[in-house]
Design a protein around this motif. Sequence first.
Motif, PDB file in Angstrom:
ATOM      1  N   ILE A  97       5.244   0.391 -11.842  1.00  0.00           N
ATOM      2  CA  ILE A  97       5.676   1.114 -10.647  1.00  0.00           C
ATOM      3  C   ILE A  97       4.868   2.405 -10.607  1.00  0.00           C
ATOM      4  O   ILE A  97       4.885   3.186 -11.564  1.00  0.00           O
ATOM      5  N   GLY A  98       4.160   2.630  -9.516  1.00  0.00           N
ATOM      6  CA  GLY A  98       3.293   3.800  -9.384  1.00  0.00           C
ATOM      7  C   GLY A  98       4.065   5.101  -9.267  1.00  0.00           C
ATOM      8  O   GLY A  98       5.274   5.163  -9.487  1.00  0.00           O
ATOM      9  N   GLU A  99       3.358   6.136  -8.858  1.00  0.00           N
ATOM     10  CA  GLU A  99       3.990   7.447  -8.737  1.00  0.00           C
ATOM     11  C   GLU A  99       4.593   7.639  -7.344  1.00  0.00           C
ATOM     12  O   GLU A  99       4.153   7.035  -6.370  1.00  0.00           O
ATOM     13  N   LYS A 100       5.628   8.457  -7.292  1.00  0.00           N
ATOM     14  CA  LYS A 100       6.334   8.812  -6.050  1.00  0.00           C
ATOM     15  C   LYS A 100       6.818   7.572  -5.299  1.00  0.00           C
ATOM     16  O   LYS A 100       6.771   7.510  -4.072  1.00  0.00           O
ATOM     17  N   GLY A 106       2.687  -0.136  -5.997  1.00  0.00           N
ATOM     18  CA  GLY A 106       1.778   0.996  -5.889  1.00  0.00           C
ATOM     19  C   GLY A 106       2.460   2.346  -5.785  1.00  0.00           C
ATOM     20  O   GLY A 106       3.663   2.494  -6.008  1.00  0.00           O
ATOM     21  N   ASP A 107       1.670   3.326  -5.400  1.00  0.00           N
ATOM     22  CA  ASP A 107       2.126   4.703  -5.241  1.00  0.00           C
ATOM     23  C   ASP A 107       2.775   4.903  -3.868  1.00  0.00           C
ATOM     24  O   ASP A 107       2.375   4.277  -2.879  1.00  0.00           O
ATOM     25  N   CYS A 108       3.744   5.782  -3.816  1.00  0.00           N
ATOM     26  CA  CYS A 108       4.360   6.238  -2.560  1.00  0.00           C
ATOM     27  C   CYS A 108       4.969   5.092  -1.752  1.00  0.00           C
ATOM     28  O   CYS A 108       4.933   5.101  -0.516  1.00  0.00           O
ATOM     29  N   CYS A 109       5.537   4.113  -2.429  1.00  0.00           N
ATOM     30  CA  CYS A 109       6.202   2.993  -1.759  1.00  0.00           C
ATOM     31  C   CYS A 109       7.696   3.247  -1.686  1.00  0.00           C
ATOM     32  O   CYS A 109       8.245   4.032  -2.449  1.00  0.00           O
ATOM     33  N   GLY A 137       1.152  -2.961  -2.191  1.00  0.00           N
ATOM     34  CA  GLY A 137       0.117  -1.947  -2.031  1.00  0.00           C
ATOM     35  C   GLY A 137       0.682  -0.557  -1.799  1.00  0.00           C
ATOM     36  O   GLY A 137       1.833  -0.385  -1.379  1.00  0.00           O
ATOM     37  N   ASN A 138      -0.133   0.453  -2.044  1.00  0.00           N
ATOM     38  CA  ASN A 138       0.256   1.854  -1.871  1.00  0.00           C
ATOM     39  C   ASN A 138       0.817   2.126  -0.478  1.00  0.00           C
ATOM     40  O   ASN A 138       0.357   1.561   0.512  1.00  0.00           O
ATOM     41  N   ASP A 154      -0.178  -5.833   1.492  1.00  0.00           N
ATOM     42  CA  ASP A 154      -1.279  -4.880   1.635  1.00  0.00           C
ATOM     43  C   ASP A 154      -0.751  -3.447   1.692  1.00  0.00           C
ATOM     44  O   ASP A 154       0.386  -3.206   2.119  1.00  0.00           O
ATOM     45  N   SER A 155      -1.590  -2.501   1.320  1.00  0.00           N
ATOM     46  CA  SER A 155      -1.250  -1.086   1.421  1.00  0.00           C
ATOM     47  C   SER A 155      -0.917  -0.730   2.872  1.00  0.00           C
ATOM     48  O   SER A 155      -1.420  -1.342   3.803  1.00  0.00           O
TER      49      SER A 155
END
Length: 140
Positions: free
Chosen positions: A51-54, A85-88, A103-104, A119-120
Amino acid sequence: MLLLKFFGANVDWTSSIHPSAKIEYPWNLKIGPLSSLGEKSWIYAMAPITIGEKTCIGKEAYLITGSHNISSNNFELITRPINIGDCCWLTTGVTILPGVEIGNYSVIAANSTVTKSVDSWSVMGGNPAKFIKKREIKNA
């Protein structure tokens, strides 16, 4: 959080994990800075989950990396990683199935089941989740 780290989870100290979140196989879990796991979420990390950031994982979300081969007499276990991704934002009641990548900056609508990678910058919803629109962030 200290207990998760003791059992091998790679969880950033700035992340937030609700006490009622259930995490199985924590040594396969990685959570980036400022991310959160919501109330009663279930992280079934038989394979790696990143799990990405934020990133916000909502209440009662399920991230499931294990399944079975239904075409086999032996019903073998199948595991595949999940990458978010990030910020999801995965909203309330979302289910993410094995092998999915989010995706982000993507958003998954409430009670959706994600069976394929996203997809982001996508907004997805439904069961199975389908593309709704591209996410746009407007300055206030």
